[in-house]
Design an enzyme around this catalytic site. Structure first.
Site, PDB file in Angstrom:
ATOM      1  CB  CYS A 245      60.114  32.339 -12.993  1.00 51.48           C
ATOM      2  SG  CYS A 245      60.776  31.671 -11.468  1.00 51.48           S
TER       3      CYS A 245
HETATM    4  N1  LIG Z   1      60.167  29.002  -6.394  1.00 49.93           N
HETATM    5  C1  LIG Z   1      60.653  28.583  -7.534  1.00 49.93           C
HETATM    6  O1  LIG Z   1      60.171  27.631  -8.105  1.00 49.93           O
HETATM    7  C2  LIG Z   1      61.838  29.270  -8.196  1.00 49.93           C
HETATM    8  C3  LIG Z   1      62.369  28.696  -9.348  1.00 49.93           C
HETATM    9  C4  LIG Z   1      63.445  29.304  -9.969  1.00 49.93           C
HETATM   10  C5  LIG Z   1      63.961  30.478  -9.425  1.00 49.93           C
HETATM   11  N2  LIG Z   1      63.429  31.022  -8.303  1.00 49.93           N
HETATM   12  C6  LIG Z   1      64.038  32.232  -7.762  1.00 49.93           C
HETATM   13  O2  LIG Z   1      64.374  32.062  -6.389  1.00 49.93           O
HETATM   14  C7  LIG Z   1      64.212  33.283  -5.680  1.00 49.93           C
HETATM   15  C8  LIG Z   1      63.285  33.082  -4.485  1.00 49.93           C
HETATM   16  O3  LIG Z   1      62.009  32.655  -4.958  1.00 49.93           O
HETATM   17  P1  LIG Z   1      60.926  31.993  -4.016  1.00 49.93           P
HETATM   18  O4  LIG Z   1      59.831  31.531  -4.877  1.00 49.93           O
HETATM   19  O5  LIG Z   1      61.576  31.024  -3.088  1.00 49.93           O
HETATM   20  O6  LIG Z   1      60.472  33.280  -3.177  1.00 49.93           O
HETATM   21  P2  LIG Z   1      59.467  33.330  -1.933  1.00 49.93           P
HETATM   22  O7  LIG Z   1      58.912  34.701  -1.952  1.00 49.93           O
HETATM   23  O8  LIG Z   1      58.571  32.170  -1.915  1.00 49.93           O
HETATM   24  O9  LIG Z   1      60.399  33.097  -0.665  1.00 49.93           O
HETATM   25  C9  LIG Z   1      61.407  33.896  -0.304  1.00 49.93           C
HETATM   26  C10 LIG Z   1      61.511  33.962   1.217  1.00 49.93           C
HETATM   27  O10 LIG Z   1      62.528  34.909   1.468  1.00 49.93           O
HETATM   28  C11 LIG Z   1      62.166  35.628   2.619  1.00 49.93           C
HETATM   29  N3  LIG Z   1      62.949  36.860   2.677  1.00 49.93           N
HETATM   30  C12 LIG Z   1      62.731  38.041   2.056  1.00 49.93           C
HETATM   31  N4  LIG Z   1      63.717  38.918   2.354  1.00 49.93           N
HETATM   32  C13 LIG Z   1      64.566  38.265   3.182  1.00 49.93           C
HETATM   33  C14 LIG Z   1      65.765  38.634   3.845  1.00 49.93           C
HETATM   34  N5  LIG Z   1      66.311  39.832   3.696  1.00 49.93           N
HETATM   35  N6  LIG Z   1      66.360  37.711   4.620  1.00 49.93           N
HETATM   36  C15 LIG Z   1      65.822  36.475   4.772  1.00 49.93           C
HETATM   37  N7  LIG Z   1      64.698  36.075   4.177  1.00 49.93           N
HETATM   38  C16 LIG Z   1      64.080  36.963   3.406  1.00 49.93           C
HETATM   39  C17 LIG Z   1      60.678  35.820   2.474  1.00 49.93           C
HETATM   40  O11 LIG Z   1      60.076  36.114   3.723  1.00 49.93           O
HETATM   41  C18 LIG Z   1      60.239  34.463   1.913  1.00 49.93           C
HETATM   42  O12 LIG Z   1      59.892  33.578   2.961  1.00 49.93           O
HETATM   43  C19 LIG Z   1      63.709  34.305  -6.696  1.00 49.93           C
HETATM   44  O13 LIG Z   1      64.797  34.990  -7.223  1.00 49.93           O
HETATM   45  C20 LIG Z   1      63.089  33.422  -7.770  1.00 49.93           C
HETATM   46  O14 LIG Z   1      63.085  34.071  -9.031  1.00 49.93           O
HETATM   47  C21 LIG Z   1      62.374  30.418  -7.667  1.00 49.93           C
END
Ligand SMILES: NC(=O)c1ccc[n+]([C@@H]2O[C@H](COP(=O)([O-])OP(=O)(O)OC[C@H]3O[C@@H](n4cnc5c(N)ncnc54)[C@H](O)[C@@H]3O)[C@@H](O)[C@H]2O)c1
Length: 403
Positions: A245
Protein backbone atom coordinates in the site's frame (compact mmCIF):
# COMPACT_ATOMS: atom_id res chain seq x y z
CA UNK A 1 -11.03 -13.06 1.60
CA UNK A 2 -11.51 -11.32 4.99
CA UNK A 3 -14.58 -9.60 3.56
CA UNK A 4 -15.97 -12.83 2.12
CA UNK A 5 -15.54 -14.62 5.45
CA UNK A 6 -17.30 -11.77 7.32
CA UNK A 7 -20.29 -12.00 4.96
CA UNK A 8 -20.33 -15.79 5.28
CA UNK A 9 -20.23 -15.56 9.07
CA UNK A 10 -23.10 -13.04 8.93
CA UNK A 11 -25.14 -15.79 7.24
CA UNK A 12 -24.87 -14.76 3.59
CA UNK A 13 -23.92 -16.85 0.60
CA UNK A 14 -20.77 -15.71 -1.17
CA UNK A 15 -19.34 -16.35 -4.63
CA UNK A 16 -15.58 -15.75 -4.73
CA UNK A 17 -14.04 -15.16 -8.16
CA UNK A 18 -10.30 -15.25 -8.81
CA UNK A 19 -8.22 -15.72 -11.97
CA UNK A 20 -5.78 -17.88 -10.01
CA UNK A 21 -6.96 -21.52 -10.42
CA UNK A 22 -4.75 -22.82 -7.62
CA UNK A 23 -6.10 -20.27 -5.18
CA UNK A 24 -9.70 -21.04 -6.14
CA UNK A 25 -9.14 -24.77 -5.64
CA UNK A 26 -7.49 -24.25 -2.25
CA UNK A 27 -10.24 -21.91 -1.04
CA UNK A 28 -12.97 -24.29 -2.23
CA UNK A 29 -11.25 -26.95 -0.11
CA UNK A 30 -11.28 -24.60 2.90
CA UNK A 31 -7.55 -23.86 2.80
CA UNK A 32 -6.70 -20.21 3.38
CA UNK A 33 -3.40 -18.61 2.37
CA UNK A 34 -4.28 -15.34 4.10
CA UNK A 35 -2.52 -15.14 7.47
CA UNK A 36 -5.42 -13.25 9.10
CA UNK A 37 -7.92 -15.97 8.14
CA UNK A 38 -6.94 -19.34 9.60
CA UNK A 39 -8.18 -22.30 7.55
CA UNK A 40 -10.35 -23.41 10.51
CA UNK A 41 -12.27 -20.13 10.27
CA UNK A 42 -12.75 -20.50 6.51
CA UNK A 43 -13.56 -24.21 6.90
CA UNK A 44 -16.42 -23.43 9.30
CA UNK A 45 -18.31 -21.45 6.62
CA UNK A 46 -16.96 -22.84 3.36
CA UNK A 47 -20.19 -24.73 2.62
CA UNK A 48 -21.88 -21.39 1.80
CA UNK A 49 -18.96 -20.25 -0.39
CA UNK A 50 -18.70 -20.90 -4.12
CA UNK A 51 -15.10 -20.35 -5.23
CA UNK A 52 -14.80 -20.06 -8.98
CA UNK A 53 -12.78 -18.69 -11.91
CA UNK A 54 -15.93 -18.05 -13.96
CA UNK A 55 -17.43 -14.56 -13.90
CA UNK A 56 -20.66 -16.14 -15.19
CA UNK A 57 -21.17 -17.41 -11.63
CA UNK A 58 -21.83 -13.80 -10.61
CA UNK A 59 -25.01 -13.54 -12.69
CA UNK A 60 -27.21 -14.48 -9.72
CA UNK A 61 -25.60 -12.33 -6.99
CA UNK A 62 -27.17 -9.22 -5.43
CA UNK A 63 -23.85 -7.40 -5.04
CA UNK A 64 -20.36 -7.75 -6.50
CA UNK A 65 -17.33 -6.31 -4.72
CA UNK A 66 -14.10 -5.86 -6.70
CA UNK A 67 -10.84 -6.07 -4.71
CA UNK A 68 -8.20 -6.84 -7.36
CA UNK A 69 -4.61 -5.53 -7.09
CA UNK A 70 -3.81 -1.99 -8.22
CA UNK A 71 -0.01 -1.99 -8.59
CA UNK A 72 2.36 0.42 -10.37
CA UNK A 73 4.00 -0.24 -13.74
CA UNK A 74 7.79 -0.34 -14.07
CA UNK A 75 7.62 3.41 -14.76
CA UNK A 76 5.72 3.94 -11.50
CA UNK A 77 2.43 4.75 -13.22
CA UNK A 78 -0.95 3.23 -12.21
CA UNK A 79 -1.41 -0.27 -13.61
CA UNK A 80 -5.16 -0.66 -13.93
CA UNK A 81 -4.78 -3.91 -15.91
CA UNK A 82 -6.36 -6.24 -13.30
CA UNK A 83 -9.09 -3.71 -12.51
CA UNK A 84 -9.99 -3.16 -16.16
CA UNK A 85 -10.05 -6.87 -16.93
CA UNK A 86 -12.24 -7.53 -13.87
CA UNK A 87 -14.56 -4.67 -14.93
CA UNK A 88 -14.78 -5.97 -18.49
CA UNK A 89 -15.51 -9.52 -17.33
CA UNK A 90 -18.13 -8.32 -14.85
CA UNK A 91 -19.70 -6.11 -17.55
CA UNK A 92 -20.18 -9.26 -19.61
CA UNK A 93 -22.44 -10.88 -16.99
CA UNK A 94 -23.96 -7.86 -15.21
CA UNK A 95 -27.67 -8.05 -14.42
CA UNK A 96 -30.26 -5.31 -13.91
CA UNK A 97 -30.61 -4.42 -10.22
CA UNK A 98 -27.15 -5.55 -9.11
CA UNK A 99 -24.81 -3.45 -6.97
CA UNK A 100 -21.12 -3.19 -7.87
CA UNK A 101 -18.61 -1.82 -5.34
CA UNK A 102 -14.95 -1.18 -6.08
CA UNK A 103 -12.60 -1.57 -3.09
CA UNK A 104 -9.17 -1.51 -4.78
CA UNK A 105 -7.13 1.55 -3.83
CA UNK A 106 -7.00 3.92 -6.80
CA UNK A 107 -6.96 7.57 -7.90
CA UNK A 108 -10.09 9.76 -7.68
CA UNK A 109 -12.19 9.31 -10.79
CA UNK A 110 -11.46 5.63 -11.45
CA UNK A 111 -14.93 4.33 -10.54
CA UNK A 112 -16.72 6.90 -12.68
CA UNK A 113 -14.33 7.17 -15.61
CA UNK A 114 -12.86 3.68 -15.91
CA UNK A 115 -15.15 1.16 -14.24
CA UNK A 116 -18.60 2.56 -15.08
CA UNK A 117 -18.06 2.53 -18.91
CA UNK A 118 -16.87 -1.10 -18.81
CA UNK A 119 -19.91 -2.16 -16.80
CA UNK A 120 -22.17 -0.15 -19.12
CA UNK A 121 -20.97 -2.25 -22.06
CA UNK A 122 -23.65 -4.59 -20.70
CA UNK A 123 -26.20 -2.16 -22.13
CA UNK A 124 -27.26 -1.22 -18.58
CA UNK A 125 -26.84 2.33 -17.22
CA UNK A 126 -24.93 2.96 -13.99
CA UNK A 127 -27.07 4.65 -11.34
CA UNK A 128 -30.28 3.71 -13.16
CA UNK A 129 -30.17 0.01 -14.06
CA UNK A 130 -27.48 -1.01 -11.60
CA UNK A 131 -25.85 0.61 -8.57
CA UNK A 132 -22.19 1.55 -8.41
CA UNK A 133 -20.06 2.72 -5.47
CA UNK A 134 -16.49 2.91 -4.17
CA UNK A 135 -15.55 1.85 -0.65
CA UNK A 136 -11.87 1.67 0.35
CA UNK A 137 -10.44 -1.38 2.04
CA UNK A 138 -8.98 -0.51 5.44
CA UNK A 139 -7.70 -3.90 6.54
CA UNK A 140 -4.38 -3.73 8.39
CA UNK A 141 -2.89 -7.22 8.04
CA UNK A 142 -1.94 -8.82 11.35
CA UNK A 143 -4.03 -6.39 13.38
CA UNK A 144 -6.52 -7.81 15.87
CA UNK A 145 -7.82 -4.74 17.78
CA UNK A 146 -9.29 -3.10 14.66
CA UNK A 147 -11.05 -5.50 12.33
CA UNK A 148 -13.47 -5.12 9.45
CA UNK A 149 -16.30 -5.18 11.99
CA UNK A 150 -15.18 -2.26 14.19
CA UNK A 151 -13.33 -0.14 11.62
CA UNK A 152 -15.71 2.47 10.14
CA UNK A 153 -16.30 1.86 6.42
CA UNK A 154 -16.32 4.83 4.04
CA UNK A 155 -18.73 4.58 1.10
CA UNK A 156 -19.29 6.89 -1.88
CA UNK A 157 -22.02 6.10 -4.41
CA UNK A 158 -22.50 7.29 -7.97
CA UNK A 159 -26.00 8.46 -6.95
CA UNK A 160 -27.74 8.77 -3.60
CA UNK A 161 -29.52 5.50 -4.31
CA UNK A 162 -26.19 3.79 -5.05
CA UNK A 163 -24.76 5.10 -1.78
CA UNK A 164 -27.75 3.95 0.29
CA UNK A 165 -27.61 0.49 -1.26
CA UNK A 166 -23.86 0.12 -0.67
CA UNK A 167 -24.19 1.42 2.92
CA UNK A 168 -26.90 -1.16 3.59
CA UNK A 169 -24.62 -3.90 2.26
CA UNK A 170 -21.71 -2.96 4.51
CA UNK A 171 -23.92 -2.53 7.59
CA UNK A 172 -24.28 -6.32 7.45
CA UNK A 173 -20.60 -6.70 8.41
CA UNK A 174 -19.47 -3.29 9.78
CA UNK A 175 -20.64 -1.53 12.93
CA UNK A 176 -20.29 1.93 11.40
CA UNK A 177 -20.65 3.06 7.80
CA UNK A 178 -19.62 6.60 6.79
CA UNK A 179 -21.27 7.92 3.63
CA UNK A 180 -19.48 10.52 1.49
CA UNK A 181 -20.95 12.42 -1.46
CA UNK A 182 -19.19 10.72 -4.40
CA UNK A 183 -17.02 7.71 -5.31
CA UNK A 184 -14.22 10.24 -5.97
CA UNK A 185 -14.37 11.48 -2.36
CA UNK A 186 -14.16 7.89 -1.10
CA UNK A 187 -11.22 7.17 -3.44
CA UNK A 188 -9.41 10.31 -2.25
CA UNK A 189 -10.12 9.46 1.42
CA UNK A 190 -8.12 6.25 1.13
CA UNK A 191 -5.23 8.07 -0.54
CA UNK A 192 -5.22 10.78 2.15
CA UNK A 193 -4.97 8.07 4.82
CA UNK A 194 -2.04 6.36 3.12
CA UNK A 195 -0.24 9.58 2.18
CA UNK A 196 -0.59 10.80 5.77
CA UNK A 197 1.29 7.73 6.93
CA UNK A 198 3.89 7.88 4.17
CA UNK A 199 4.70 11.57 4.83
CA UNK A 200 4.92 11.12 8.60
CA UNK A 201 7.11 8.03 8.30
CA UNK A 202 9.39 9.97 5.94
CA UNK A 203 9.57 12.87 8.39
CA UNK A 204 10.67 10.69 11.28
CA UNK A 205 13.09 8.80 8.99
CA UNK A 206 14.71 12.07 7.94
CA UNK A 207 15.04 13.08 11.59
CA UNK A 208 16.54 9.63 12.35
CA UNK A 209 19.25 10.20 9.73
CA UNK A 210 19.95 13.66 11.17
CA UNK A 211 20.02 12.34 14.75
CA UNK A 212 22.47 9.67 13.59
CA UNK A 213 24.79 12.31 12.19
CA UNK A 214 24.41 14.42 15.35
CA UNK A 215 25.18 11.42 17.56
CA UNK A 216 21.72 11.47 19.16
CA UNK A 217 19.33 8.62 19.92
CA UNK A 218 16.17 9.15 17.79
CA UNK A 219 14.21 6.60 19.85
CA UNK A 220 14.70 8.59 23.02
CA UNK A 221 13.37 11.66 21.19
CA UNK A 222 10.36 9.84 19.69
CA UNK A 223 9.51 8.25 23.06
CA UNK A 224 9.69 11.65 24.76
CA UNK A 225 7.62 13.43 22.06
CA UNK A 226 5.00 10.69 22.29
CA UNK A 227 4.28 11.65 25.91
CA UNK A 228 2.53 14.79 24.62
CA UNK A 229 -1.16 14.03 25.04
CA UNK A 230 -2.33 16.28 22.19
CA UNK A 231 -1.09 17.59 18.84
CA UNK A 232 1.42 14.79 18.25
CA UNK A 233 1.00 11.36 16.73
CA UNK A 234 3.73 8.80 17.06
CA UNK A 235 5.47 7.39 13.97
CA UNK A 236 8.57 5.23 14.30
CA UNK A 237 11.60 5.42 12.03
CA UNK A 238 12.72 2.22 10.33
CA UNK A 239 14.61 0.61 7.46
CA UNK A 240 12.15 1.86 4.81
CA UNK A 241 8.51 1.52 3.91
CA UNK A 242 7.12 -1.83 2.81
CA UNK A 243 3.83 -3.52 2.03
CA UNK A 244 1.81 -3.18 -1.11
CA UNK A 245 0.00 0.00 0.00
CA UNK A 246 2.21 2.81 1.28
CA UNK A 247 5.05 2.53 -1.26
CA UNK A 248 2.53 2.30 -4.11
CA UNK A 249 -0.77 4.08 -3.49
CA UNK A 250 0.44 7.68 -3.03
CA UNK A 251 1.83 7.61 -6.58
CA UNK A 252 -1.66 6.98 -7.95
CA UNK A 253 -2.51 10.49 -6.79
CA UNK A 254 0.77 11.98 -8.04
CA UNK A 255 -0.02 10.58 -11.48
CA UNK A 256 -3.57 11.91 -11.44
CA UNK A 257 -2.46 15.32 -10.14
CA UNK A 258 -0.27 15.81 -13.24
CA UNK A 259 -3.44 16.05 -15.32
CA UNK A 260 -4.35 19.06 -13.18
CA UNK A 261 -0.91 20.76 -13.54
CA UNK A 262 -0.29 20.16 -9.87
CA UNK A 263 2.92 18.59 -8.61
CA UNK A 264 2.34 16.72 -5.33
CA UNK A 265 5.65 17.55 -3.71
CA UNK A 266 4.96 16.13 -0.23
CA UNK A 267 4.17 12.76 -1.78
CA UNK A 268 7.27 12.72 -4.00
CA UNK A 269 9.55 13.87 -1.20
CA UNK A 270 8.18 11.30 1.23
CA UNK A 271 8.73 8.61 -1.42
CA UNK A 272 12.33 9.76 -1.95
CA UNK A 273 13.18 9.78 1.76
CA UNK A 274 11.57 6.41 2.42
CA UNK A 275 13.20 4.82 -0.62
CA UNK A 276 16.59 6.11 0.53
CA UNK A 277 16.35 4.33 3.90
CA UNK A 278 17.65 0.89 2.78
CA UNK A 279 20.73 2.65 1.32
CA UNK A 280 21.23 4.50 4.61
CA UNK A 281 20.90 1.17 6.46
CA UNK A 282 23.61 -0.41 4.32
CA UNK A 283 25.94 2.50 5.09
CA UNK A 284 25.17 2.09 8.78
CA UNK A 285 25.94 -1.65 8.66
CA UNK A 286 29.13 -0.93 6.75
CA UNK A 287 30.24 1.66 9.35
CA UNK A 288 29.43 -0.72 12.23
CA UNK A 289 31.55 -3.46 10.63
CA UNK A 290 34.33 -0.95 10.03
CA UNK A 291 34.35 -0.06 13.73
CA UNK A 292 34.94 -3.78 14.35
CA UNK A 293 37.78 -3.75 11.78
CA UNK A 294 35.75 -5.69 9.23
CA UNK A 295 34.72 -5.06 5.64
CA UNK A 296 31.31 -5.84 4.19
CA UNK A 297 33.00 -8.04 1.59
CA UNK A 298 33.42 -11.53 3.01
CA UNK A 299 31.50 -10.78 6.24
CA UNK A 300 28.75 -13.18 7.30
CA UNK A 301 25.65 -11.10 7.92
CA UNK A 302 22.46 -12.42 9.47
CA UNK A 303 19.30 -10.51 8.52
CA UNK A 304 16.76 -10.83 11.33
CA UNK A 305 13.20 -10.39 9.98
CA UNK A 306 12.67 -10.08 6.22
CA UNK A 307 8.91 -9.42 5.95
CA UNK A 308 7.87 -5.79 5.71
CA UNK A 309 6.39 -5.59 9.19
CA UNK A 310 6.32 -7.40 12.50
CA UNK A 311 3.99 -10.34 12.98
CA UNK A 312 3.27 -11.06 9.29
CA UNK A 313 5.06 -12.92 6.50
CA UNK A 314 4.20 -10.45 3.72
CA UNK A 315 7.28 -9.70 1.60
CA UNK A 316 5.79 -7.17 -0.78
CA UNK A 317 8.11 -4.15 -1.18
CA UNK A 318 9.93 -5.25 1.98
CA UNK A 319 13.03 -3.07 2.57
CA UNK A 320 14.87 -6.20 3.78
CA UNK A 321 14.96 -7.48 0.21
CA UNK A 322 16.67 -4.31 -0.99
CA UNK A 323 19.11 -4.39 1.94
CA UNK A 324 19.99 -8.02 1.13
CA UNK A 325 20.57 -7.17 -2.53
CA UNK A 326 22.76 -4.15 -1.73
CA UNK A 327 24.82 -6.07 0.83
CA UNK A 328 25.34 -8.95 -1.59
CA UNK A 329 26.47 -6.52 -4.27
CA UNK A 330 29.12 -5.40 -1.79
CA UNK A 331 30.27 -8.98 -1.29
CA UNK A 332 28.57 -9.90 2.00
CA UNK A 333 27.49 -13.49 2.73
CA UNK A 334 23.84 -13.36 3.75
CA UNK A 335 21.62 -15.64 5.78
CA UNK A 336 18.29 -14.78 7.40
CA UNK A 337 16.08 -15.63 10.36
CA UNK A 338 12.33 -15.10 9.95
CA UNK A 339 9.87 -17.73 11.22
CA UNK A 340 7.12 -16.08 9.12
CA UNK A 341 9.04 -16.53 5.84
CA UNK A 342 10.23 -20.11 5.21
CA UNK A 343 12.20 -19.22 2.08
CA UNK A 344 13.28 -16.45 -0.27
CA UNK A 345 13.43 -18.35 -3.58
CA UNK A 346 14.55 -15.27 -5.57
CA UNK A 347 17.58 -15.00 -3.30
CA UNK A 348 18.19 -18.75 -2.90
CA UNK A 349 17.85 -18.44 0.90
CA UNK A 350 15.98 -20.36 3.63
CA UNK A 351 14.93 -19.33 7.12
CA UNK A 352 17.49 -20.44 9.72
CA UNK A 353 16.90 -21.09 13.41
CA UNK A 354 18.40 -18.24 15.47
CA UNK A 355 20.99 -20.35 17.36
CA UNK A 356 22.20 -21.98 14.18
CA UNK A 357 22.23 -18.72 12.20
CA UNK A 358 24.20 -16.84 14.86
CA UNK A 359 26.92 -19.47 14.82
CA UNK A 360 29.91 -17.88 13.03
CA UNK A 361 28.06 -14.73 11.94
CA UNK A 362 29.89 -11.37 12.02
CA UNK A 363 26.86 -9.18 12.47
CA UNK A 364 23.12 -9.61 13.10
CA UNK A 365 20.94 -6.92 11.52
CA UNK A 366 17.43 -6.45 12.93
CA UNK A 367 15.33 -5.32 9.96
CA UNK A 368 11.95 -6.53 11.22
CA UNK A 369 11.44 -7.48 14.87
CA UNK A 370 8.68 -10.11 15.12
CA UNK A 371 7.10 -10.44 18.59
CA UNK A 372 8.64 -13.93 18.89
CA UNK A 373 12.23 -12.66 18.45
CA UNK A 374 14.54 -13.88 21.21
CA UNK A 375 16.36 -10.59 21.70
CA UNK A 376 18.42 -11.70 24.71
CA UNK A 377 19.92 -14.65 22.82
CA UNK A 378 20.58 -12.41 19.84
CA UNK A 379 22.43 -9.77 21.87
CA UNK A 380 24.29 -12.41 23.89
CA UNK A 381 25.52 -14.48 20.97
CA UNK A 382 26.05 -12.02 18.09
CA UNK A 383 29.46 -10.31 17.96
CA UNK A 384 27.75 -7.21 16.54
CA UNK A 385 24.07 -6.20 16.43
CA UNK A 386 22.63 -3.43 14.24
CA UNK A 387 19.04 -2.59 15.17
CA UNK A 388 16.85 -0.64 12.73
CA UNK A 389 13.64 -1.04 14.78
CA UNK A 390 14.66 0.36 18.13
CA UNK A 391 13.80 -2.87 19.96
CA UNK A 392 17.15 -2.79 21.79
CA UNK A 393 16.55 0.66 23.23
CA UNK A 394 17.30 0.83 26.90
CA UNK A 395 20.08 -1.73 26.39
CA UNK A 396 23.71 -0.66 26.27
CA UNK A 397 26.59 -2.77 24.98
CA UNK A 398 29.70 -1.95 22.95
CA UNK A 399 28.58 -4.32 20.20
CA UNK A 400 25.09 -2.78 19.89
CA UNK A 401 24.37 -0.18 17.18
CA UNK A 402 20.95 1.41 16.70
CA UNK A 403 19.35 3.52 13.98
N1 LIG B 1 -4.51 -6.44 1.72
C1 LIG B 1 -4.69 -5.34 2.40
O1 LIG B 1 -4.44 -5.29 3.59
C2 LIG B 1 -5.22 -4.07 1.75
C3 LIG B 1 -5.50 -2.98 2.56
C4 LIG B 1 -5.98 -1.81 1.99
C5 LIG B 1 -6.17 -1.77 0.61
N2 LIG B 1 -5.89 -2.85 -0.17
C6 LIG B 1 -6.14 -2.75 -1.60
O2 LIG B 1 -6.97 -3.82 -2.04
C7 LIG B 1 -6.61 -4.22 -3.36
C8 LIG B 1 -6.30 -5.71 -3.40
O3 LIG B 1 -5.21 -5.98 -2.53
P1 LIG B 1 -4.85 -7.43 -2.03
O4 LIG B 1 -3.79 -7.29 -1.03
O5 LIG B 1 -6.10 -8.17 -1.67
O6 LIG B 1 -4.26 -8.05 -3.38
P2 LIG B 1 -3.81 -9.57 -3.65
O7 LIG B 1 -2.81 -9.47 -4.73
O8 LIG B 1 -3.48 -10.26 -2.40
O9 LIG B 1 -5.13 -10.29 -4.14
C9 LIG B 1 -5.82 -9.96 -5.24
C10 LIG B 1 -6.41 -11.21 -5.89
O10 LIG B 1 -7.01 -10.74 -7.08
C11 LIG B 1 -6.83 -11.73 -8.07
N3 LIG B 1 -7.05 -11.13 -9.38
C12 LIG B 1 -6.21 -10.41 -10.15
N4 LIG B 1 -6.83 -10.02 -11.29
C13 LIG B 1 -8.09 -10.50 -11.22
C14 LIG B 1 -9.21 -10.45 -12.09
N5 LIG B 1 -9.17 -9.79 -13.24
N6 LIG B 1 -10.33 -11.07 -11.70
C15 LIG B 1 -10.39 -11.73 -10.52
N7 LIG B 1 -9.37 -11.82 -9.67
C16 LIG B 1 -8.24 -11.22 -10.02
C17 LIG B 1 -5.43 -12.22 -7.82
O11 LIG B 1 -5.23 -13.50 -8.40
C18 LIG B 1 -5.37 -12.26 -6.29
O12 LIG B 1 -5.77 -13.53 -5.81
C19 LIG B 1 -5.44 -3.32 -3.77
O13 LIG B 1 -5.94 -2.22 -4.45
C20 LIG B 1 -4.88 -2.89 -2.43
O14 LIG B 1 -4.19 -1.65 -2.54
C21 LIG B 1 -5.43 -4.01 0.39
Amino acid sequence: MPLAVEFLEAGHEVVGIDVDHGRVQAIAAGVSDIEDIPSERLGAVVDRLTASTRYADLAGVDSAIIAVPTPLTGNREPDLGPLLSAGRALGGVLQRGQLVVLESTTYPGTTREQLAPLLEESGLKAGRDFNLAFSPERVDPGRTDYTLRNTPKVVGGLTEGCCERACALYREVCDEVVAVSTPDAAEMTKLLENIFRSVNIALVNELAMLADRMGMDIWEVVDAAATKPFGFMRFDPGPGMGGHCLPVDPFYLTWRAREFDMPTEFIELAGEVNQAMPYFCVEKISAALNDHSKAVRGSKLLIVGVSYKAGVGDLRESPALKIIRLLRERGAEISYHDPHVPELPDHGLHHQQLDHALDGCDCAVIVTAHPSLDLDTLIEQAPLVVDFRGVTRGKKAPHLVRL
